[in-house]
Design a protein around this motif. Structure first.
Motif, PDB file in Angstrom:
ATOM      1  N   GLU A  28      -6.099  46.620  34.048  1.00  0.00           N
ATOM      2  CA  GLU A  28      -5.947  46.829  35.486  1.00  0.00           C
ATOM      3  C   GLU A  28      -4.714  47.668  35.801  1.00  0.00           C
ATOM      4  N   LYS A  29      -3.619  47.415  35.073  1.00  0.00           N
ATOM      5  CA  LYS A  29      -2.378  48.130  35.392  1.00  0.00           C
ATOM      6  C   LYS A  29      -1.375  47.992  34.252  1.00  0.00           C
ATOM      7  N   PHE A  30      -0.519  49.027  34.120  1.00  0.00           N
ATOM      8  CA  PHE A  30       0.629  48.971  33.213  1.00  0.00           C
ATOM      9  C   PHE A  30       1.905  48.858  34.051  1.00  0.00           C
ATOM     10  N   PHE A  31       2.827  47.995  33.636  1.00  0.00           N
ATOM     11  CA  PHE A  31       4.148  47.897  34.271  1.00  0.00           C
ATOM     12  C   PHE A  31       5.177  48.379  33.253  1.00  0.00           C
ATOM     13  N   THR A  32       5.761  49.529  33.512  1.00  0.00           N
ATOM     14  CA  THR A  32       6.623  50.164  32.511  1.00  0.00           C
ATOM     15  C   THR A  32       8.000  50.531  33.057  1.00  0.00           C
ATOM     16  N   TRP A  33       8.458  49.835  34.093  1.00  0.00           N
ATOM     17  CA  TRP A  33       9.755  50.180  34.688  1.00  0.00           C
ATOM     18  C   TRP A  33      10.899  50.037  33.676  1.00  0.00           C
ATOM     19  N   PHE A  34      10.783  49.070  32.748  1.00  0.00           N
ATOM     20  CA  PHE A  34      11.883  48.790  31.826  1.00  0.00           C
ATOM     21  C   PHE A  34      11.514  49.110  30.381  1.00  0.00           C
ATOM     22  N   VAL A  35      10.651  50.121  30.223  1.00  0.00           N
ATOM     23  CA  VAL A  35      10.199  50.467  28.874  1.00  0.00           C
ATOM     24  C   VAL A  35      11.359  50.935  27.998  1.00  0.00           C
ATOM     25  N   GLU A  36      12.384  51.575  28.588  1.00  0.00           N
ATOM     26  CA  GLU A  36      13.536  52.024  27.810  1.00  0.00           C
ATOM     27  C   GLU A  36      14.342  50.847  27.267  1.00  0.00           C
ATOM     28  N   GLU A  37      14.159  49.673  27.859  1.00  0.00           N
ATOM     29  CA  GLU A  37      14.828  48.460  27.373  1.00  0.00           C
ATOM     30  C   GLU A  37      13.909  47.663  26.449  1.00  0.00           C
ATOM     31  N   GLY A  38      12.777  48.242  26.087  1.00  0.00           N
ATOM     32  CA  GLY A  38      11.847  47.557  25.191  1.00  0.00           C
ATOM     33  C   GLY A  38      10.991  46.521  25.879  1.00  0.00           C
ATOM     34  N   LYS A  39      10.766  46.695  27.204  1.00  0.00           N
ATOM     35  CA  LYS A  39       9.971  45.724  27.970  1.00  0.00           C
ATOM     36  C   LYS A  39       8.828  46.435  28.685  1.00  0.00           C
ATOM     37  N   ALA A  40       7.673  45.777  28.749  1.00  0.00           N
ATOM     38  CA  ALA A  40       6.526  46.295  29.501  1.00  0.00           C
ATOM     39  C   ALA A  40       5.508  45.167  29.663  1.00  0.00           C
ATOM     40  N   THR A  41       4.586  45.352  30.609  1.00  0.00           N
ATOM     41  CA  THR A  41       3.527  44.363  30.836  1.00  0.00           C
ATOM     42  C   THR A  41       2.190  45.076  30.952  1.00  0.00           C
ATOM     43  N   VAL A  42       1.177  44.529  30.294  1.00  0.00           N
ATOM     44  CA  VAL A  42      -0.188  45.049  30.376  1.00  0.00           C
ATOM     45  C   VAL A  42      -1.019  44.007  31.128  1.00  0.00           C
ATOM     46  N   ARG A  43      -1.540  44.377  32.291  1.00  0.00           N
ATOM     47  CA  ARG A  43      -2.362  43.460  33.104  1.00  0.00           C
ATOM     48  C   ARG A  43      -3.839  43.696  32.793  1.00  0.00           C
ATOM     49  N   LEU A  44      -4.516  42.664  32.298  1.00  0.00           N
ATOM     50  CA  LEU A  44      -5.929  42.754  31.945  1.00  0.00           C
ATOM     51  C   LEU A  44      -6.804  42.222  33.087  1.00  0.00           C
ATOM     52  N   LYS A  45      -8.018  42.755  33.160  1.00  0.00           N
ATOM     53  CA  LYS A  45      -8.961  42.299  34.178  1.00  0.00           C
ATOM     54  C   LYS A  45      -9.636  40.992  33.756  1.00  0.00           C
ATOM     55  N   GLU A  46     -10.107  40.968  32.512  1.00  0.00           N
ATOM     56  CA  GLU A  46     -10.852  39.801  32.020  1.00  0.00           C
ATOM     57  C   GLU A  46     -10.433  39.501  30.579  1.00  0.00           C
ATOM     58  N   PRO A  47      -9.827  38.356  30.306  1.00  0.00           N
ATOM     59  CA  PRO A  47      -9.428  37.321  31.264  1.00  0.00           C
ATOM     60  C   PRO A  47      -8.267  37.802  32.139  1.00  0.00           C
ATOM     61  N   ALA A  48      -8.027  37.062  33.226  1.00  0.00           N
ATOM     62  CA  ALA A  48      -6.995  37.459  34.197  1.00  0.00           C
ATOM     63  C   ALA A  48      -5.617  37.062  33.673  1.00  0.00           C
ATOM     64  N   VAL A  49      -5.120  37.839  32.736  1.00  0.00           N
ATOM     65  CA  VAL A  49      -3.823  37.521  32.138  1.00  0.00           C
ATOM     66  C   VAL A  49      -2.927  38.757  32.165  1.00  0.00           C
ATOM     67  N   ASP A  50      -1.623  38.499  32.158  1.00  0.00           N
ATOM     68  CA  ASP A  50      -0.616  39.545  31.988  1.00  0.00           C
ATOM     69  C   ASP A  50      -0.003  39.377  30.598  1.00  0.00           C
ATOM     70  N   VAL A  51      -0.061  40.427  29.798  1.00  0.00           N
ATOM     71  CA  VAL A  51       0.539  40.397  28.465  1.00  0.00           C
ATOM     72  C   VAL A  51       1.929  41.008  28.589  1.00  0.00           C
ATOM     73  N   CYS A  52       2.963  40.150  28.550  1.00  0.00           N
ATOM     74  CA  CYS A  52       4.350  40.579  28.766  1.00  0.00           C
ATOM     75  C   CYS A  52       5.011  40.840  27.414  1.00  0.00           C
ATOM     76  N   LEU A  53       5.406  42.077  27.189  1.00  0.00           N
ATOM     77  CA  LEU A  53       6.030  42.493  25.930  1.00  0.00           C
ATOM     78  C   LEU A  53       7.527  42.680  26.160  1.00  0.00           C
ATOM     79  N   SER A  54       8.344  42.202  25.221  1.00  0.00           N
ATOM     80  CA  SER A  54       9.798  42.367  25.332  1.00  0.00           C
ATOM     81  C   SER A  54      10.421  42.418  23.941  1.00  0.00           C
ATOM     82  N   LYS A  55      11.691  42.816  23.902  1.00  0.00           N
ATOM     83  CA  LYS A  55      12.454  42.921  22.649  1.00  0.00           C
ATOM     84  C   LYS A  55      11.739  43.800  21.633  1.00  0.00           C
ATOM     85  N   ALA A  56      11.166  44.896  22.145  1.00  0.00           N
ATOM     86  CA  ALA A  56      10.488  45.858  21.275  1.00  0.00           C
ATOM     87  C   ALA A  56      11.338  47.108  21.128  1.00  0.00           C
ATOM     88  N   ASP A  57      11.134  47.831  20.043  1.00  0.00           N
ATOM     89  CA  ASP A  57      11.747  49.150  19.912  1.00  0.00           C
ATOM     90  C   ASP A  57      11.139  50.061  20.971  1.00  0.00           C
TER      91      ASP A  57
END
Length: 421
Positions: free
Chosen positions: A67-96
């Motif tokens: 549904e959407k990518f949240f990449t405001w803090f990608v330079e800090e190794g953080k991002a979120t991938v919002r899926l349609k089905e199931p209705a979950v947000d996959v929150c990624l952090s502490k990444a290169d």
């Protein structure tokens, strides 16, 4: 495509049931690859998340499902991938940061149904236990045989010690460790420091004890170390001097310079207002800079230096009558604290103003002055003082500058009145 990071899968339906997510990510390996859908017997692109508790992994379809990518803090190794089905947000952090960007790019292509041949796909298989361990914060390498030659240092390191490895230079792989706070390269054979050490934006301790350093780069004094470096150990090296901009490292609290060949300390050492521990034993110091009066230390060690016994009548005179216009103008700029810089005046004049001296009358002299030395008790600048010599003394000579003959004469009169010879 695989990415090691912390992952939290947040179910967006939880608030409707009056529940909250735990709000804490787990170490995981996130992969993008093909998987055969048994119900349809067709291969689709999935994202698989493997953690220590679920090493076989949970799979989420990607095509037409983001549904959407949240990449405001990608330079800090953080991002979120919002899926349609199931209705979950996959929150990624502490990444290169670079690996995360590549992963998000691959996920975006998979969502659009791009040709699979253009995607860097991985095999969706269970991961090993070591792949989902918490990131390593501290590493010590104490012998040459243990030094990593084929593998990188863990990017998550905050403390790294590499000693007794006979390094002749700083390994550039260390300089990509952006979270590094303490770097200990003591007991090696390093002769030169790369300026890129200054790019370690979190570095607060730099230990270079017992190496072969012959210089400390001025570029390091102008880097981000100005805001971060608190502990610097340059003891047991081959330093003969420190750069004029050394005192730009104004966050320094502990400075070790023992067992070098230093003929003098930086002229503007008084600018190190946060300095509390200073040791410069066993060097070639004969006199301390005038700015030394401004220090406020807890511990001071200057043992084993060939300090001279000062005589106020011994002086070096560098005066002209009348003073050159450049000197008059420079003194006015310094006294009135007029802003200056290489964009306003020649760079060499900026350097002269940086090295300006203060007369006892509290006025500034730049290139023209009278110089002598006076003896001070080091307890005036430090709570604890290691004896300066074997005779139990705690006095040392400090340079004194005078802007004119009249100021120097007043100083000599005062010395005579106090019975000094």
């Amino acid at each position: 495509m695989k990415l090691q990071c912390d992952v939290e899968v947040v179910n967006r339906m939880l608030p409707s049931f009056g529940m909250k997510s735990r709000g804490k990510g787990a170490r995981a390996v996130v992969s993008i690859g093909k998987h055969l859908d048994k119900s349809s017997q067709r291969s689709n692109i999935y994202m698989m998340i493997c953690t220590a508790k679920d090493r076989t992994g949970s799979k989420y379809k990607l095509r037409d499902n983001i549904e959407k990518f949240f990449t405001w803090f990608v330079e800090e190794g953080k991002a979120t991938v919002r899926l349609k089905e199931p209705a979950v947000d996959v929150c990624l952090s502490k990444a290169d940061a670079n690996s995360l960007k590549n992963f998000l790019s691959a996920a975006r292509l998979a969502d659009r149904g791009s040709d699979t041949s253009s995607l860097p796909l991985s095999t969706l298989t269970p991961v090993r236990a070591r792949d989902v361990e918490q990131p390593k914060k501290k590493l010590s390498v104490m012998s040459k045989k243990d030094y990593p030659l084929t593998s990188n240092f863990p990017y998550s390191l905050e403390q790294l010690q590499v000693s007794y490895c006979k390094l002749s230079r700083v390994d550039m792989r260390m300089l990509s460790l952006k979270a590094l706070r303490r770097l200990d390269l003591s007991n090696n054979h390093i002769k030169k420091l790369p300026a890129t050490i200054g790019d370690l934006g979190c570095l607060s301790e730099l230990i270079l004890h017992n190496n072969h350093l012959e210089a400390f780069s001025e570029a390091l004094c102008l880097s981000t170390l100005q805001q971060t470096l608190q502990v610097l150990d340059l003891s047991q090296n081959r330093l003969q001097s420190l750069p004029s901009r050394f005192c730009q490292l104004r966050e320094l609290m502990n400075l070790k310079l023992d067992d070098n060949k230093l003929a003098g300390l930086p002229l503007q050492i008084g600018r190190l207002s946060k300095l509390r521990f200073l040791s410069a034993a066993h060097n070639q110091l004969t006199v301390l800079p005038a700015d030394f009066f401004k220090l406020s230390l807890e511990n001071l060690d200057l043992f084993g230096n060939p300090f001279v016994q000062p005589n106020p009548l011994d002086h070096t005179m560098q005066l002209a009558f009348p003073l050159p216009l450049q000197e008059i103008a420079s003194r006015a700029v310094a006294d009135l604290r007029i802003p200056y810089g290489p964009h306003l005046i020649p760079a060499h004049l900026c350097g002269e103003l940086e090295a300006a001296k203060m007369c006892e009358c509290r006025r500034i002299c730049v290139s023209f002055h009278i110089k002598t030395a006076v003896s001070i008790n080091l307890h005036q600048v430090s709570h604890t003082v290691v004896l300066v010599d074997d005779m139990g003394g705690t006095d040392a000579p400090v340079q004194q500058h005078f802007c004119s003959l009249s100021c120097y004469s007043e100083f000599l009169d005062g010395c005579l009145q106090r019975g000094l010879r």
